[in-house]
Write an enzyme that holds these catalytic residues in place. Structure first.
Site, PDB file in Angstrom:
ATOM      1  N   ASP A  10       0.834  -1.202   0.000  1.00 48.19           N
ATOM      2  CA  ASP A  10       0.000   0.000   0.000  1.00 48.19           C
ATOM      3  C   ASP A  10       0.872   1.258   0.000  1.00 48.19           C
ATOM      4  O   ASP A  10       1.774   1.389   0.822  1.00 48.19           O
ATOM      5  CB  ASP A  10      -0.870  -0.043   1.273  1.00 48.19           C
ATOM      6  CG  ASP A  10      -1.991   0.976   1.279  1.00 48.19           C
ATOM      7  OD1 ASP A  10      -1.900   1.989   0.558  1.00 48.19           O
ATOM      8  OD2 ASP A  10      -2.950   0.755   2.035  1.00 48.19           O
ATOM      9  N   HIS A  17      -0.442   4.570  -0.075  1.00 46.46           N
ATOM     10  CA  HIS A  17      -1.161   5.804   0.281  1.00 46.46           C
ATOM     11  C   HIS A  17      -0.406   6.549   1.379  1.00 46.46           C
ATOM     12  O   HIS A  17      -0.437   6.154   2.545  1.00 46.46           O
ATOM     13  CB  HIS A  17      -2.586   5.470   0.718  1.00 46.46           C
ATOM     14  CG  HIS A  17      -3.449   5.024  -0.418  1.00 46.46           C
ATOM     15  ND1 HIS A  17      -3.560   3.713  -0.785  1.00 46.46           N
ATOM     16  CD2 HIS A  17      -4.238   5.733  -1.285  1.00 46.46           C
ATOM     17  CE1 HIS A  17      -4.382   3.605  -1.835  1.00 46.46           C
ATOM     18  NE2 HIS A  17      -4.803   4.815  -2.156  1.00 46.46           N
TER      19      HIS A  17
HETATM   20  C1  B12 Z   1      -5.256   9.932  -3.054  1.00 46.81           C
HETATM   21  C2  B12 Z   1      -5.614   8.488  -3.304  1.00 46.81           C
HETATM   22  C3  B12 Z   1      -4.703   7.740  -4.046  1.00 46.81           C
HETATM   23  C4  B12 Z   1      -3.355   8.261  -4.505  1.00 46.81           C
HETATM   24  C5  B12 Z   1      -2.365   8.035  -3.369  1.00 46.81           C
HETATM   25  C6  B12 Z   1      -1.121   8.879  -3.497  1.00 46.81           C
HETATM   26  C7  B12 Z   1      -0.167   8.518  -2.424  1.00 46.81           C
HETATM   27  N1  B12 Z   1       0.907   7.869  -2.767  1.00 46.81           N
HETATM   28  O1  B12 Z   1      -0.463   8.797  -1.261  1.00 46.81           O
HETATM   29  C8  B12 Z   1      -3.102   7.339  -5.723  1.00 46.81           C
HETATM   30  C9  B12 Z   1      -3.742   7.980  -6.935  1.00 46.81           C
HETATM   31  C10 B12 Z   1      -1.662   7.032  -6.071  1.00 46.81           C
HETATM   32  C11 B12 Z   1      -3.891   6.128  -5.306  1.00 46.81           C
HETATM   33  C12 B12 Z   1      -3.638   4.867  -5.752  1.00 46.81           C
HETATM   34  C13 B12 Z   1      -4.434   3.769  -5.492  1.00 46.81           C
HETATM   35  N2  B12 Z   1      -5.580   3.773  -4.803  1.00 46.81           N
HETATM   36 CO1  B12 Z   1      -6.227   5.273  -3.802  1.00 46.81          CO
HETATM   37  N3  B12 Z   1      -7.127   6.661  -2.986  1.00 46.81           N
HETATM   38  C14 B12 Z   1      -6.828   7.920  -2.810  1.00 46.81           C
HETATM   39  C15 B12 Z   1      -8.014   8.638  -2.107  1.00 46.81           C
HETATM   40  C16 B12 Z   1      -8.800   9.385  -3.163  1.00 46.81           C
HETATM   41  C17 B12 Z   1      -7.627   9.616  -1.007  1.00 46.81           C
HETATM   42  C18 B12 Z   1      -6.670   9.087   0.029  1.00 46.81           C
HETATM   43  C19 B12 Z   1      -6.151  10.247   0.835  1.00 46.81           C
HETATM   44  O2  B12 Z   1      -5.035  10.687   0.631  1.00 46.81           O
HETATM   45  N4  B12 Z   1      -7.003  10.814   1.714  1.00 46.81           N
HETATM   46  C20 B12 Z   1      -6.648  11.920   2.584  1.00 46.81           C
HETATM   47  C21 B12 Z   1      -6.034  11.385   3.888  1.00 46.81           C
HETATM   48  C22 B12 Z   1      -5.726  12.539   4.807  1.00 46.81           C
HETATM   49  O3  B12 Z   1      -6.996  10.553   4.495  1.00 46.81           O
HETATM   50  P1  B12 Z   1      -6.787   8.965   4.718  1.00 46.81           P
HETATM   51  O4  B12 Z   1      -5.800   8.442   3.770  1.00 46.81           O
HETATM   52  O5  B12 Z   1      -8.135   8.338   4.720  1.00 46.81           O
HETATM   53  O6  B12 Z   1      -6.167   8.890   6.192  1.00 46.81           O
HETATM   54  C23 B12 Z   1      -6.863   9.430   7.303  1.00 46.81           C
HETATM   55  C24 B12 Z   1      -7.854   8.464   7.939  1.00 46.81           C
HETATM   56  O7  B12 Z   1      -8.197   7.352   7.130  1.00 46.81           O
HETATM   57  C25 B12 Z   1      -7.235   8.050   9.216  1.00 46.81           C
HETATM   58  N5  B12 Z   1      -6.458   6.821   9.258  1.00 46.81           N
HETATM   59  C26 B12 Z   1      -5.662   6.237   8.370  1.00 46.81           C
HETATM   60  N6  B12 Z   1      -5.079   5.174   8.879  1.00 46.81           N
HETATM   61  C27 B12 Z   1      -5.506   5.070  10.135  1.00 46.81           C
HETATM   62  C28 B12 Z   1      -5.226   4.160  11.131  1.00 46.81           C
HETATM   63  C29 B12 Z   1      -5.841   4.295  12.391  1.00 46.81           C
HETATM   64  C30 B12 Z   1      -5.562   3.309  13.436  1.00 46.81           C
HETATM   65  C31 B12 Z   1      -6.709   5.388  12.614  1.00 46.81           C
HETATM   66  C32 B12 Z   1      -7.344   5.553  13.920  1.00 46.81           C
HETATM   67  C33 B12 Z   1      -6.988   6.290  11.641  1.00 46.81           C
HETATM   68  C34 B12 Z   1      -6.374   6.122  10.393  1.00 46.81           C
HETATM   69  O8  B12 Z   1      -6.403   9.132   9.555  1.00 46.81           O
HETATM   70  C35 B12 Z   1      -5.836   9.710   8.373  1.00 46.81           C
HETATM   71  C36 B12 Z   1      -5.605  11.155   8.636  1.00 46.81           C
HETATM   72  O9  B12 Z   1      -6.766  11.769   9.189  1.00 46.81           O
HETATM   73  C37 B12 Z   1      -8.817   7.488  -1.506  1.00 46.81           C
HETATM   74  C38 B12 Z   1     -10.349   7.653  -1.396  1.00 46.81           C
HETATM   75  C39 B12 Z   1     -10.798   8.693  -0.442  1.00 46.81           C
HETATM   76  N7  B12 Z   1     -10.502   8.628   0.844  1.00 46.81           N
HETATM   77  O10 B12 Z   1     -11.460   9.611  -0.889  1.00 46.81           O
HETATM   78  C40 B12 Z   1      -8.478   6.389  -2.518  1.00 46.81           C
HETATM   79  C41 B12 Z   1      -8.494   4.880  -2.081  1.00 46.81           C
HETATM   80  C42 B12 Z   1      -7.894   4.749  -0.700  1.00 46.81           C
HETATM   81  N8  B12 Z   1      -7.620   4.241  -3.092  1.00 46.81           N
HETATM   82  C43 B12 Z   1      -8.016   3.063  -3.423  1.00 46.81           C
HETATM   83  C44 B12 Z   1      -7.395   2.226  -4.390  1.00 46.81           C
HETATM   84  C45 B12 Z   1      -8.072   0.918  -4.714  1.00 46.81           C
HETATM   85  C46 B12 Z   1      -6.230   2.590  -5.004  1.00 46.81           C
HETATM   86  C47 B12 Z   1      -5.499   1.781  -6.060  1.00 46.81           C
HETATM   87  C48 B12 Z   1      -5.401   0.286  -5.834  1.00 46.81           C
HETATM   88  C49 B12 Z   1      -6.184   1.880  -7.409  1.00 46.81           C
HETATM   89  C50 B12 Z   1      -6.078   3.118  -8.101  1.00 46.81           C
HETATM   90  N9  B12 Z   1      -7.039   3.982  -7.855  1.00 46.81           N
HETATM   91  O11 B12 Z   1      -5.144   3.322  -8.873  1.00 46.81           O
HETATM   92  C51 B12 Z   1      -4.125   2.427  -5.989  1.00 46.81           C
HETATM   93  C52 B12 Z   1      -3.324   1.660  -4.936  1.00 46.81           C
HETATM   94  C53 B12 Z   1      -1.889   1.877  -5.002  1.00 46.81           C
HETATM   95  C54 B12 Z   1      -1.256   1.133  -3.880  1.00 46.81           C
HETATM   96  N10 B12 Z   1      -0.471   0.143  -4.168  1.00 46.81           N
HETATM   97  O12 B12 Z   1      -1.520   1.420  -2.730  1.00 46.81           O
HETATM   98  C55 B12 Z   1      -9.300   2.689  -2.753  1.00 46.81           C
HETATM   99  C56 B12 Z   1      -9.186   1.617  -1.679  1.00 46.81           C
HETATM  100  C57 B12 Z   1     -10.354   0.692  -1.846  1.00 46.81           C
HETATM  101  C58 B12 Z   1     -10.758  -0.174  -0.770  1.00 46.81           C
HETATM  102  N11 B12 Z   1     -10.126  -0.174   0.391  1.00 46.81           N
HETATM  103  O13 B12 Z   1     -11.747  -0.865  -1.003  1.00 46.81           O
HETATM  104  C59 B12 Z   1      -9.836   4.073  -2.255  1.00 46.81           C
HETATM  105  C60 B12 Z   1     -10.672   4.017  -0.980  1.00 46.81           C
HETATM  106  C61 B12 Z   1     -10.675   4.633  -3.413  1.00 46.81           C
HETATM  107  C62 B12 Z   1     -11.800   3.725  -3.827  1.00 46.81           C
HETATM  108  N12 B12 Z   1     -12.977   3.894  -3.277  1.00 46.81           N
HETATM  109  O14 B12 Z   1     -11.630   2.876  -4.675  1.00 46.81           O
HETATM  110  N13 B12 Z   1      -4.886   6.451  -4.452  1.00 46.81           N
END
Ligand code: B12
Ligand code: B12
Lengths: 141, 486, 486, 141
Positions: D12, D14
């Site tokens: 992963d 992200h």
């Molecule tokens: C930006 C993004 C990308 C970027 C990532 C860039 C990078 N290197 O960081 C790119 C475009 C490269 C990407 C790629 C992929 N992505 Co993407 N991505 C996203 C997206 C739109 C936003 C993620 C993000 O940055 N959010 C902002 C941050 C601040 O929030 P966060 O990551 O959720 O983290 C917060 C909370 O979750 C929490 N949190 C996180 N971990 C933990 C742990 C604990 C214990 C706690 C309490 C809280 C917590 O705290 C964080 C800060 O507040 C999400 C969907 C979404 N959320 O809208 C999809 C998403 C995560 N991606 C997804 C997927 C599938 C992929 C890809 C496989 C496919 C693709 N789209 O090309 C690849 C995977 C690559 C890989 N090997 O990992 C899926 C995961 C699906 C699932 N789980 O069923 C999502 C959910 C989109 C979807 N609905 O399909 N992605």
């Protein structure tokens, strides 16, 4: 030339579909008598008697169709229009309801055909033609 | 009695009032005593006053969100309002049922009873007159944002009395905009008089320090109405309202679909309304704007409807409308459930909030279209003023009679119904058939040449077919009803 | 072996090829014989060829719609593709799972087995390498529009071999764009070499009369990437691809959220890519564009997500992107169901179709932003070319090493990771911290002053807090993470 | 000063949430050891041993969390981290699944707390604090 009476029943003012139906049926060669919007059951019936129409095509868009259409078949029969074909279409009830049920309700009121929302008049021209060809095979009472 | 644009004297007002209140049983409620009503309205806090809230949003350049909704059973209507507020509605409506709109209170009463008996809505809105002041106050008291009556009632005098006395701080409508698209046989002279009364009532409260909001219904038939026509009617109604003492007016416009035309329309709507209000001597009226999301036939598919709603919201926000009226994914089917309504609100509000710091950039194309709308309005207004020999009320009557002003697809027999609109090659709404419309030759030439461009492009002929295709187009996913689409 | 931007000779190509095909069992499939593959690809009809379909849409000024989707069980993946085609997708994807992206075919195999056993997807995409040519052809044959592999694989050589031989006429990715945002420890030299191979494979087919499409991944980390940075990387990858003989290139860009900046970005993306391709001697490459709907964190509410999707589609259509990649109402939750995916497609396609005859008008603000993006690209490109002493491949390596080019929030250790983006007071993405970014002082001054304007407006300080607030903002309904929003 | 190990497990990448978590926990005064993206179970465990951490906060965004997290608790115990608190959050499974069920699956794997999508790190600071105060009251085996 077959005559069809069209109009929008009740307190309903949706005029656009009505104008298009008039335009479309006229270009198909029917004699169209349009009682317009805000039409009462009597407006439809009087027009049908005067023009010797074979079909009344009721539109109801605004949702009160169910109240407005009750008794139309009975009044037709009373007025001697015992063979008249009755259609109803538009958005004939309030809200999104299961159409099968809605259809049953209107069939029970005596309509021959009941159409769901978004049925364009262009798409039912064949049915109109066929039903008019079979006009008279049934009397309703 | 001849119609003219003059403020009703207190005597006239009170005399008519007496008649109105005795026209239906709920009119005799003591809560309709004007002093009592003033007292009640004085206690309306700012955040529940439509005039205040809109004026503030206008100054901040924000776009508020208001749905349409109304259901016949009181308890359910209150639930509905609370639910929509929760969903994010900045302003609440109460859509009034169609029997009430035609003053058929008896049928409305039956509708309430039937609905209660079958436990499903048989009316398409909330019959506020039948419910009376006390029940309407229950609605007002249950919520925390301003509430407005939205209807389509040529004679809304009793309705206006009841809703305002109940704390509803805005009333939609106008003598033209709630007649021409909503009635067949009601004379324009009558409906304008009825609405002079509604406006005078607002003026009465204004004189006692209570500012209520009035909103002419902008979209009219919602079907290919060229902006200059609906704007002109909005301006006339704004002047009529201001004459009766209204100080907070929200002029409206229904999305046409070409983004540049829509933004030009929103900008000119405010500019020209203020300009004409000034010309007529009204310098202290707050003018705000309302953008109606697409008012014509909707696509059947719910996701497509959501696309259309959100695209509309994008235009409203970039065009800096003070509020927008939202549609729902059920639009083409029927009155929405509260959940469907919520989806329209949430999507629209999200877009408005996202774009709150942005504007549609100024461009030559935008200015050209704004200029076009402005000269068309001036041409129509000149003709109307001339027709009334300076009196705008009799002017508009004459103008409708002769077709100087003409609304496409209106059911009213007081509308000439000779003009036909159609889209040009970029989707701007233009006019194909002018009837007697008060446009000068230059303007007509412009419209014809723009439609000609499309006709040539599609290799078809100038005819009503263009209009019919354009009416269907949006519900089928295109803005322009191109020939090859069939 | 040193990296430089030279077309791989046939010998080199075939030598590497042998290695690649023997790296995993499905590489030994006789269908991977190049003559056989050429034969198969020759039979791909135009309407299933990505290069053809995109080029045509580009000429007609239409915006096509493509979802993301992929699931591990073959039969279900085929169903999924058919379903999305039915839903209106103009182009189909196949998203590859994350193990395959890291060449962990063993774990992918386990994932397939586990998914089949539990009858629910345990992989986040379709493991095309494990399935091999024959199965991938089944996917291709089941549908009637072009299909493309979409992934994030630094070393996609075997994957490229398999999908192209299976009739998939496009491959997304690039040595930079599928490394920097998608890997931590893989050297940029390696990944660029791997992608030179992928491009050379496309060049091989091109020499035999078969035009395949290549698409650098525009959005990179999807998180506040300033357009000039992603554009520069797209341009470099376009040059690298063209050098290997690629003739159909779709450059991409992820929506930033300020409408004017987005449209300026779309326009400059095409203009500058073509300009630099010409400068480097490539005059016969078809350049089309792809707009990615909002790539950052999405709102949780599904109606809000639909609002965002449709607003994105509005921008894509008005900006005349050749295609847009759609999101779904489940974006913030997880991989969507096919029904959720359909809703994103339908809403987007409706908007695109509605706006097909319209453009965002030319305006001073638009031109100013286009100019800004252009001078930033020139500044970056100059520095890259200088760093590589004329060779763009070694130039980009050096540029990443020193931070001349730097991608915000990238996981790769080959990215300096010193720049920090933040929004200005109108929501344009600007840069707060430059690290060693190859911008001249004038450009830096511009960025600083724009952010300063916001900082003053919000009465806060210049810091990483701005960036953090902006990252969260959209998912919470604002574009700009204003201080008072907290 | 309490030490927390954070990172993104499996294949992963992200990185955004991970950087924000580091920033947020650090400004709360924790000693944060970030093993970054593409982290193996061993990366987490080694970092925890070296830094004498009380908590491991696993992020998984890309959907393979279920496969990637299996056995982590057992490996912790083997490595002598018998008191370590294990959190997991992000988008930990593929697609939209009933969270109650998902939570059960991860609790059964030995995680102490499991968070649904969109749980911002800011919103769990209190829980982290409380759990760290109670560190040592439980051993896991
Ligand atoms: C930006 C993004 C990308 C970027 C990532 C860039 C990078 N290197 O960081 C790119 C475009 C490269 C990407 C790629 C992929 N992505 Co993407 N991505 C996203 C997206 C739109 C936003 C993620 C993000 O940055 N959010 C902002 C941050 C601040 O929030 P966060 O990551 O959720 O983290 C917060 C909370 O979750 C929490 N949190 C996180 N971990 C933990 C742990 C604990 C214990 C706690 C309490 C809280 C917590 O705290 C964080 C800060 O507040 C999400 C969907 C979404 N959320 O809208 C999809 C998403 C995560 N991606 C997804 C997927 C599938 C992929 C890809 C496989 C496919 C693709 N789209 O090309 C690849 C995977 C690559 C890989 N090997 O990992 C899926 C995961 C699906 C699932 N789980 O069923 C999502 C959910 C989109 C979807 N609905 O399909 N992605
Ligand atoms: C434009 C419009 C208006 C305009 C009408 C202007 C005018 N005077 O014509 C205005 C703004 C004034 C208006 C007012 C109201 N409207 Co209205 N309106 C619409 C809208 C958006 C489009 C209607 C239209 O013109 N479509 C284009 C024409 C060409 O299509 P059509 O009318 O459906 O007709 C075609 C077919 O239905 C079919 N057809 C029609 N009749 C028949 C009969 C037969 C037998 C057959 C075979 C076919 C057939 O053929 C026609 C031509 O192809 C619809 C929703 C929608 N469809 O998207 C709501 C809609 C009809 N309105 C509705 C309502 C509730 C109202 C109001 C009560 C409330 C309000 N919004 O203010 C008032 C009612 C006033 C009154 N007393 O009637 C509801 C009805 C709800 C329901 N049934 O549950 C709708 C469905 C919107 C909604 N979802 O809430 N409306």
């Amino acid at each position: 030339m077959n005559t069809i009476v069209i109009g929008v029943i009740g307190a309903d003012v949706h005029a656009v579909g009505n104008k298009i139906i008039e335009y479309t049926l006229t270009s198909q060669g029917y004699n169209v008598v349009n009682v317009g919007v805000l039409a009462t059951q009597e407006d439809f019936i009087n027009a049908a008697i005067e023009s010797d129409a074979k079909m009344i095509l009721v539109s109801s868009l605004y949702g009160h169709g169910e109240i407005d259409c009750r008794g139309l078949r009975e009044k037709c029969i009373e007025a001697g229009l015992d063979k008249i074909i009755l259609y109803v279409g538009g958005n004939i009830v309030v809200g999104k309801q299961d159409f099968k049920e809605v259809e049953q309700r209107f069939l029970a009121m005596g309509f021959n055909r009941v159409f769901p929302p978004m049925t364009k008049i262009e798409s039912v021209l064949d049915i109109i033609k066929k039903d008019l060809e079979e006009y008279g095979k049934n009397t309703f009472d | 009695m001849k119609l003219n644009n003059k403020k009703l004297s207190m005597d006239e007002f009170l005399k008519i009032r007496k008649e109105i209140l005795s026209s239906y049983i709920t009119g005799s409620d003591p809560l309709l005593d004007l002093d009592q009503a003033v007292e009640y309205l004085k206690n309306v806090p700012n955040h529940k006053n439509m005039a205040y809230v809109l004026n503030k949003a206008g100054q901040e350049g924000r776009t508020l969100v208001q749905p349409r909704a109304g259901t016949p059973i009181l308890k359910e209507h209150i639930e509905l309002m609370k639910y929509l507020e929760q969903a994010g509605a900045d302003l609440l409506p109460t859509t009034i049922d169609s029997y009430t709109r035609q003053n058929r209170y008896k049928e409305a009463e039956d509708g309430i009873k039937e609905s209660e008996r079958l436990n499903r809505a048989l009316l398409n809105g909330f019959p506020a007159v039948n419910y009376g002041v006390e029940n309407c106050r229950k609605v007002y008291e249950a919520i925390n944002v301003p509430i407005q009556a939205r209807h389509g009632t040529p004679d809304a005098r009793l309705l206006a009395e009841i809703i305002h006395a109940a704390g509803w701080t805005s009333n939609e409508g106008g003598g033209i905009s709630y007649n021409i698209p909503y009635a067949k046989n009601i004379s324009l002279v009558d409906s304008i008089k009825y609405w002079q009364y509604c406006d005078r009532l607002v003026g009465y409260y204004q004189e006692r320090g209570i500012t209520l909001n009035r909103e002419p219904f902008g979209p009219l038939t919602g079907t290919l109405v060229p902006p200059s026509i609906s704007h002109t009617i909005a301006i006339v109604e704004a002047i009529l309202a201001a004459t009766q003492g209204v100080k907070s007016i929200t002029v409206g416009y229904g999305q046409c679909g070409n983004v540049t035309q829509d933004i030009a329309a929103l900008k000119t709507l405010k500019i020209k309304t203020e300009e004409y209000l000034h010309r007529f001597g009204f310098k202290d009226v707050d003018v705000t704007t309302v953008f109606h999301q697409w008012m014509g036939g909707f696509p059947n598919n719910e996701a497509e409807a959501m696309g259309l709603i959100s695209m509309s919201a994008t235009v409203a926000a970039l065009g800096k409308a003070t509020k927008m009226i939202t549609k729902t994914p059920y639009e083409s089917i029927g009155i929405p459930t509260k959940e469907a309504n919520e989806r329209g609100i949430k999507a629209s509000k999200f877009v408005a909030s996202l774009l709150k710091d942005q504007q549609f950039p100024h461009s030559e194309e935008l200015f050209r279209e704004m200029h076009q709308i402005e000269i068309e309005i001036d041409s129509l207004m000149d003709n109307i003023i001339k027709a009334g020999k300076g009196d705008i009320a009799s002017g508009i009557i004459e103008a409708f009679k002769s077709g100087i002003i003409d609304v496409p697809f209106a059911p009213s027999k007081y509308n000439l119904g000779k003009i036909l609109p159609a889209r040009d090659n970029q989707g701007y709404i233009r006019i194909l058939e002018f009837g007697n419309l008060g446009f000068n030759d230059e303007i007509k030439e412009f419209h014809k040449s723009r439609i000609q461009e499309r006709v040539d492009y599609e290799k078809r002929t100038f005819s009503f077919d263009l209009t019919v295709d354009d009416i269907y187009a949006v519900s089928m996913g295109s803005l322009i009803g191109r020939k090859q689409n069939k």
